[in-house]
Design a protein around this motif. Structure first.
Motif, mmCIF file in Angstrom:
data_model
loop_
_atom_site.group_PDB
_atom_site.id
_atom_site.type_symbol
_atom_site.label_atom_id
_atom_site.label_comp_id
_atom_site.label_asym_id
_atom_site.label_seq_id
_atom_site.Cartn_x
_atom_site.Cartn_y
_atom_site.Cartn_z
ATOM 1 N N VAL A 92 -1.825 -4.595 0.179
ATOM 2 C CA VAL A 92 -2.198 -3.670 1.243
ATOM 3 C C VAL A 92 -2.231 -2.259 0.679
ATOM 4 O O VAL A 92 -1.599 -1.980 -0.345
ATOM 5 C CB VAL A 92 -1.197 -3.782 2.417
ATOM 6 C CG1 VAL A 92 0.171 -3.241 2.015
ATOM 7 C CG2 VAL A 92 -1.709 -3.092 3.669
ATOM 8 N N VAL A 94 -2.111 2.128 1.575
ATOM 9 C CA VAL A 94 -1.720 3.192 2.507
ATOM 10 C C VAL A 94 -2.383 4.471 2.024
ATOM 11 O O VAL A 94 -2.123 4.921 0.910
ATOM 12 C CB VAL A 94 -0.190 3.384 2.565
ATOM 13 C CG1 VAL A 94 0.155 4.599 3.430
ATOM 14 C CG2 VAL A 94 0.498 2.139 3.105
ATOM 15 N N THR A 102 1.916 10.261 5.358
ATOM 16 C CA THR A 102 2.176 8.823 5.429
ATOM 17 C C THR A 102 3.612 8.523 5.854
ATOM 18 O O THR A 102 4.499 9.362 5.754
ATOM 19 C CB THR A 102 1.907 8.160 4.063
ATOM 20 O OG1 THR A 102 2.735 8.792 3.071
ATOM 21 C CG2 THR A 102 0.454 8.307 3.670
ATOM 22 N N ARG A 103 3.809 7.298 6.334
ATOM 23 C CA ARG A 103 5.136 6.878 6.806
ATOM 24 C C ARG A 103 5.863 6.117 5.699
ATOM 25 O O ARG A 103 5.293 5.239 5.052
ATOM 26 C CB ARG A 103 5.011 5.971 8.028
ATOM 27 C CG ARG A 103 4.369 6.621 9.240
ATOM 28 C CD ARG A 103 4.589 5.798 10.492
ATOM 29 N NE ARG A 103 4.487 4.358 10.224
ATOM 30 C CZ ARG A 103 5.205 3.423 10.878
ATOM 31 N NH1 ARG A 103 6.089 3.784 11.783
ATOM 32 N NH2 ARG A 103 5.031 2.146 10.607
ATOM 33 N N GLU A 105 8.042 3.831 6.049
ATOM 34 C CA GLU A 105 8.082 2.394 6.366
ATOM 35 C C GLU A 105 6.854 1.670 5.837
ATOM 36 O O GLU A 105 6.953 0.545 5.330
ATOM 37 C CB GLU A 105 8.183 2.188 7.886
ATOM 38 C CG GLU A 105 9.455 2.721 8.509
ATOM 39 C CD GLU A 105 9.341 4.171 8.951
ATOM 40 O OE1 GLU A 105 10.146 4.577 9.811
ATOM 41 O OE2 GLU A 105 8.460 4.906 8.442
ATOM 42 N N ASP A 106 5.691 2.315 5.966
ATOM 43 C CA ASP A 106 4.463 1.687 5.488
ATOM 44 C C ASP A 106 4.456 1.559 3.971
ATOM 45 O O ASP A 106 3.994 0.555 3.413
ATOM 46 C CB ASP A 106 3.250 2.503 5.933
ATOM 47 C CG ASP A 106 3.062 2.497 7.442
ATOM 48 O OD1 ASP A 106 3.533 1.552 8.095
ATOM 49 O OD2 ASP A 106 2.439 3.440 7.960
ATOM 50 N N GLU A 107 4.973 2.574 3.290
ATOM 51 C CA GLU A 107 4.966 2.534 1.828
ATOM 52 C C GLU A 107 6.000 1.559 1.268
ATOM 53 O O GLU A 107 5.742 0.879 0.270
ATOM 54 C CB GLU A 107 5.158 3.947 1.281
ATOM 55 C CG GLU A 107 3.847 4.701 1.288
ATOM 56 C CD GLU A 107 3.992 6.196 1.533
ATOM 57 O OE1 GLU A 107 3.016 6.917 1.301
ATOM 58 O OE2 GLU A 107 5.069 6.639 1.956
ATOM 59 N N ASN A 109 6.844 -1.153 2.830
ATOM 60 C CA ASN A 109 6.216 -2.457 3.072
ATOM 61 C C ASN A 109 5.169 -2.749 2.007
ATOM 62 O O ASN A 109 5.055 -3.892 1.529
ATOM 63 C CB ASN A 109 5.570 -2.470 4.452
ATOM 64 C CG ASN A 109 4.892 -3.797 4.754
ATOM 65 O OD1 ASN A 109 5.539 -4.804 5.024
ATOM 66 N ND2 ASN A 109 3.567 -3.807 4.707
ATOM 67 N N LEU A 110 4.411 -1.722 1.613
ATOM 68 C CA LEU A 110 3.424 -1.874 0.538
ATOM 69 C C LEU A 110 4.095 -2.335 -0.752
ATOM 70 O O LEU A 110 3.617 -3.267 -1.415
ATOM 71 C CB LEU A 110 2.698 -0.545 0.327
ATOM 72 C CG LEU A 110 1.577 -0.469 -0.710
ATOM 73 C CD1 LEU A 110 0.643 0.698 -0.381
ATOM 74 C CD2 LEU A 110 2.089 -0.301 -2.137
ATOM 75 N N TYR A 155 0.090 3.116 -3.518
ATOM 76 C CA TYR A 155 -0.801 1.994 -3.813
ATOM 77 C C TYR A 155 -1.200 1.991 -5.287
ATOM 78 O O TYR A 155 -1.117 0.963 -5.965
ATOM 79 C CB TYR A 155 -2.057 2.056 -2.943
ATOM 80 C CG TYR A 155 -3.101 1.046 -3.343
ATOM 81 C CD1 TYR A 155 -2.952 -0.298 -2.998
ATOM 82 C CD2 TYR A 155 -4.214 1.419 -4.090
ATOM 83 C CE1 TYR A 155 -3.900 -1.235 -3.382
ATOM 84 C CE2 TYR A 155 -5.163 0.487 -4.474
ATOM 85 C CZ TYR A 155 -5.002 -0.837 -4.123
ATOM 86 O OH TYR A 155 -5.937 -1.769 -4.518
ATOM 87 N N ARG A 195 -7.629 -0.857 7.148
ATOM 88 C CA ARG A 195 -6.189 -1.093 7.296
ATOM 89 C C ARG A 195 -5.357 0.023 6.669
ATOM 90 O O ARG A 195 -4.256 0.322 7.140
ATOM 91 C CB ARG A 195 -5.799 -2.436 6.665
ATOM 92 C CG ARG A 195 -6.318 -3.658 7.392
ATOM 93 C CD ARG A 195 -5.816 -4.926 6.730
ATOM 94 N NE ARG A 195 -4.366 -5.045 6.822
ATOM 95 C CZ ARG A 195 -3.636 -5.902 6.108
ATOM 96 N NH1 ARG A 195 -4.232 -6.688 5.217
ATOM 97 N NH2 ARG A 195 -2.341 -5.962 6.266
ATOM 98 N N ALA A 196 -5.881 0.632 5.620
ATOM 99 C CA ALA A 196 -5.164 1.711 4.935
ATOM 100 C C ALA A 196 -5.327 3.059 5.625
ATOM 101 O O ALA A 196 -4.768 4.060 5.161
ATOM 102 C CB ALA A 196 -5.641 1.809 3.494
#
Length: 268
Positions: A92, A94, A102-103, A105-107, A109-110, A155, A195-196
């Protein structure tokens, strides 16, 4: 009576759509039975649509979680068959300014999906392949692995990790006949940029490579035992070659122009 020939088995992650789905199609069309995995409900329909002479099974698992990787490996073991090839493709992106947009949490998860799950799954499967002295591993990397990636900082770093990991693992497994190949696509026509959160960027809006063609090139490189393949268009291959010889500051600026939020609107 002639005994029916057993088809080889391939596993593909992130296979509900995009490059992963097209990789699964390549395996099916080239005589493999396939186990495909993804976290979304689309994985079931993907399995139904992958018609061919072999067997296609699906498993819905969240590979960003330790338990998800273990569940996939348990499913692999339950088949009672060796894995002849695996495409570790799930990932995925971001997009955005790391410090200000950016968050976390998202990174995180990445990192869990792109990096941790790739190492985890490779650990399980490569051990079995090494003991059997046979097998093929394909990692989906990216040309982003070759350059600094402003506005996709985590990413890009995750793909640089995968690229280095792939090359190192290839060297370690060379003496037991297990090959490791890295697939380096450029911008490809998938749901990745949406999605990103990169729909408004120049790269998000530009024409992209066909996922089926990228997957075909990746499959052929895997079966040929190559160390890596920069897949897609001539433009993508030229960019990959260029960023390896120009200074990092220049390649970072190039990536910035493509990935900066709002850059798609600015260049209309």
């Amino acid at each position: 009576m002639e005994q029916k020939k057993i088809r080889p088995l391939a596993v593909v992650t992130g296979a509900s759509s995009g490059i992963g789905y097209e990789l699964a199609r390549q395996f099916v069309q080239n005589g493999f039975d396939v186990l495909i995995a993804a976290e979304d409900d689309g994985i079931t329909e993907a399995a139904r649509s992958l018609v061919g002479g072999g067997r296609v099974e699906s498993v819905k698992v969240d590979l960003a979680r330790y338990e998800g990787v273990e569940a996939l490996y348990a499913k692999i073991q339950s088949l009672g068959r060796p894995v002849d090839a695996i495409a570790i493709n799930a990932g995925v992106g971001v997009g955005g300014d790391f410090a200000r947009q950016t968050r976390l949490e998202d990174e995180l998860n990445l990192i869990s999906l792109n990096v941790t799950s790739s190492v985890h799954l490779a650990k399980r499967v490569s051990k079995d392949m090494a003991q059997r002295r046979s097998g093929r591993i394909l990692f989906t990397s990216s040309i982003a692995a070759l350059m600094p990636a402003p506005f996709e900082a985590v990413y890009g770093a995750s793909k640089a990790f995968i690229q280095s990991f792939s090359e190192s693992l290839r060297n370690e497994l060379a003496d037991v006949g297990v090959t490791v190949t890295a697939l380096l696509p450029g911008p490809t026509e998938t749901n990745f940029f949406h999605r990103a959160g990169m729909d408004d960027t120049r790269v998000g809006q530009q024409e992209k490579d066909d996922a089926g063609e990228v997957a075909r090139q990746g499959f052929e490189a895997l079966m040929a035992g190559k160390d890596k393949v920069v897949a897609g268009s001539l433009k993508n291959r030229a960019m990959a070659a260029a960023v390896q010889v120009i200074p990092d500051t220049a390649s970072a600026q190039l990536h910035r122009k493509l990935s900066e939020p709002g850059s798609g609107t600015k260049n209309k």
